[in-house]
Design a protein around this motif. Structure first.
Motif, PDB file in Angstrom:
ATOM      1  N   ALA A 371      -0.243   3.776  -8.778  1.00 52.34           N
ATOM      2  CA  ALA A 371      -0.913   4.156  -7.536  1.00 52.34           C
ATOM      3  C   ALA A 371      -1.457   2.915  -6.834  1.00 52.34           C
ATOM      4  N   LYS A 372      -1.984   1.968  -7.618  1.00 57.02           N
ATOM      5  CA  LYS A 372      -2.467   0.710  -7.052  1.00 57.02           C
ATOM      6  C   LYS A 372      -1.315  -0.123  -6.517  1.00 57.02           C
ATOM      7  N   LYS A 374       1.442   1.071  -5.241  1.00 56.87           N
ATOM      8  CA  LYS A 374       1.858   1.711  -3.990  1.00 56.87           C
ATOM      9  C   LYS A 374       0.936   1.298  -2.842  1.00 56.87           C
ATOM     10  N   GLU A 375      -0.381   1.245  -3.115  1.00 60.70           N
ATOM     11  CA  GLU A 375      -1.331   0.811  -2.092  1.00 60.70           C
ATOM     12  C   GLU A 375      -1.107  -0.654  -1.712  1.00 60.70           C
ATOM     13  N   PHE A 376      -0.773  -1.477  -2.704  1.00 60.05           N
ATOM     14  CA  PHE A 376      -0.517  -2.892  -2.451  1.00 60.05           C
ATOM     15  C   PHE A 376       0.669  -3.075  -1.526  1.00 60.05           C
ATOM     16  N   TRP A 377       1.760  -2.348  -1.796  1.00 62.81           N
ATOM     17  CA  TRP A 377       2.943  -2.454  -0.920  1.00 62.81           C
ATOM     18  C   TRP A 377       2.630  -1.946   0.478  1.00 62.81           C
ATOM     19  N   GLN A 378       1.840  -0.905   0.556  1.00 61.14           N
ATOM     20  CA  GLN A 378       1.489  -0.333   1.878  1.00 61.14           C
ATOM     21  C   GLN A 378       0.682  -1.376   2.686  1.00 61.14           C
ATOM     22  N   GLU A 379      -0.242  -2.059   2.031  1.00 61.62           N
ATOM     23  CA  GLU A 379      -1.037  -3.078   2.724  1.00 61.62           C
ATOM     24  C   GLU A 379      -0.174  -4.223   3.217  1.00 61.62           C
ATOM     25  N   LYS A 381       2.919  -3.991   4.234  1.00 67.28           N
ATOM     26  CA  LYS A 381       3.674  -3.528   5.402  1.00 67.28           C
ATOM     27  C   LYS A 381       2.807  -3.537   6.650  1.00 67.28           C
ATOM     28  N   GLU A 382       1.514  -3.225   6.465  1.00 69.68           N
ATOM     29  CA  GLU A 382       0.609  -3.179   7.614  1.00 69.68           C
ATOM     30  C   GLU A 382       0.298  -4.595   8.111  1.00 69.68           C
TER      31      GLU A 382
END
Length: 382
Positions: A371-372, A374-379, A381-382
């Motif tokens: 889950a962490k 996934k959040e890292f990859w999302q950050e 991309k932003e």
């Protein structure tokens, strides 16, 4: 202020040889001696420190005590005397005479040494390897040591029956000879009598006048419970026989402990890595582990146990030297992943994986980690 480690004071490693320690002391003593640093209180203090450190580390028994107990071994009046300073070259144990005696002991006569001092028998070393179980329980071992012993034919005198030693005609019984060169007069051990001050007119035929012969000795060594790797045991008077009846040296037993196939030792504590099945780790259950004393220790593994989880068994570790208690025993779990599964077993695991995802997470750490991620990859991309 806490005392500095003696090895650091002399600038040597803890496994330094006696010769390396002496060499380091000589260099430091010559550098910081008050005669070379008149009025320098810092140099005077440093000289006291290195003298105190050397006084301990040059002696095998004192060094062994310091290695085990540190400065506490010499507290309450048991510490070394570093010698006072009164200015000039004539102050107690700190004078240049002591340094010269360390550096040129063969030529400068030591204070208070008699003719017999140089004829004392040499010390011997014996390396003994023992098991961890023997270190725990202690043992009595018989060792065979090649050594020189008192000659039986002359009872150690070095002379034939009825013959008596006479004063050495070269040194006149002092054990030392003098040599004058320029302004200097130097003393050294008399080579004619080997420093004993006496010679044999009719030497013993068995020992050639030395008073000792070569022979193996069988000795009993008591190894107490709780010894550690590197422990030294001193057997006083069991070293080489002295020349012509002089006192014998000592025997030092150096212990080393074999690596164990199950346990790892950390001072008085023991550690054991125990593999358990995935089923036992998941559902919980009893296991048995061996103790160092030969007993079996039963543990109840809780459901959901993880690799690295440890259990402490108080008082189940190693014996403590000269004390009546024991260290602790730590069991470290290692959950083993199943291998060589049949097709049916693989299918059952896949069914379990599918059914488990519908309820609460059965691998919370793994799911939390990803889950962490996934959040890292999302950050990113932003």
């Amino acid at each position: 202020m806490a005392k500095q480690d003696y090895y650091q004071t002399l600038g040597v490693m803890k496994d330094a040889s006696g010769e390396a320690i002496k060499k380091a002391y000589r260099a430091a003593a010559m550098k910081f001696h008050p005669d070379r640093n008149a009025g320098d209180k810092a140099a005077e203090h440093k000289f006291k420190e290195i003298s105190e450190a050397y006084e301990i580390l040059k002696d095998d028994q004192k060094r062994a005590a310091y290695d085990r107990y540190g400065h506490a071994a010499f507290e309450n009046g048991a510490g070394p005397r570093a010698g006072g300073f009164g200015g000039g070259a004539g102050f107690g144990a700190g004078g240049f005479a002591d340094i010269f005696e360390e550096m040129f002991g063969e030529f400068v006569g030591g204070r208070g040494r008699g003719p017999q001092a140089t004829s004392r028998g040499g010390d011997l070393r014996y390396n003994m390897q023992i098991t961890l179980e023997e270190a725990f329980a202690g043992k009595t071992a018989t060792v065979r040591v090649p050594s020189s012993v008192k000659c039986e034919d002359c009872s150690g005198s070095g002379g034939e029956k009825g013959a008596h030693p006479i004063s050495c005609p070269v040194c006149h019984g002092s054990g030392r000879t003098r040599m004058t060169q320029g302004f200097f007069t130097m003393e050294r051990t008399c080579t004619h009598c080997a420093g004993t001050g006496r010679v044999i007119e009719k030497p013993c035929k068995s020992c050639g006048g030395s008073g000792r012969t070569r022979r193996d000795k069988n000795l009993n060594v008591n190894v107490p419970p709780g010894v550690e790797d590197g422990t030294r045991i001193r057997l006083a008077g069991e070293g080489e026989a002295g020349l012509r009846g002089s006192p014998p040296g000592d025997l030092y037993i150096f212990l080393s402990i074999e690596p164990h196939k199950l346990f790892e030792r950390d001072s008085a504590d023991l550690h054991c890595k125990v593999p358990i099945s995935m089923v036992t780790a998941t559902l919980g259950g009893p296991i048995e582990v061996p103790g160092i004393d030969g007993t079996r220790v039963r543990l109840q593994i809780p459901a959901g146990a993880q690799t690295g989880q440890q259990f402490r068994l108080k008082g189940k570790g190693m014996s403590v030297l000269r004390q009546n208690h024991r260290g602790d025993f730590y069991v470290h779990l290692a959950v083993e992943t199943p291998v060589h599964l049949s097709r049916k077993q693989q299918e059952l695991l896949r069914e379990f994986d599918k059914s488990a995802t519908k309820g609460k997470p059965y691998s919370p750490e793994a799911e939390g980690f990803f889950a962490k991620v996934k959040e890292f990859w999302q950050e990113l991309k932003e």
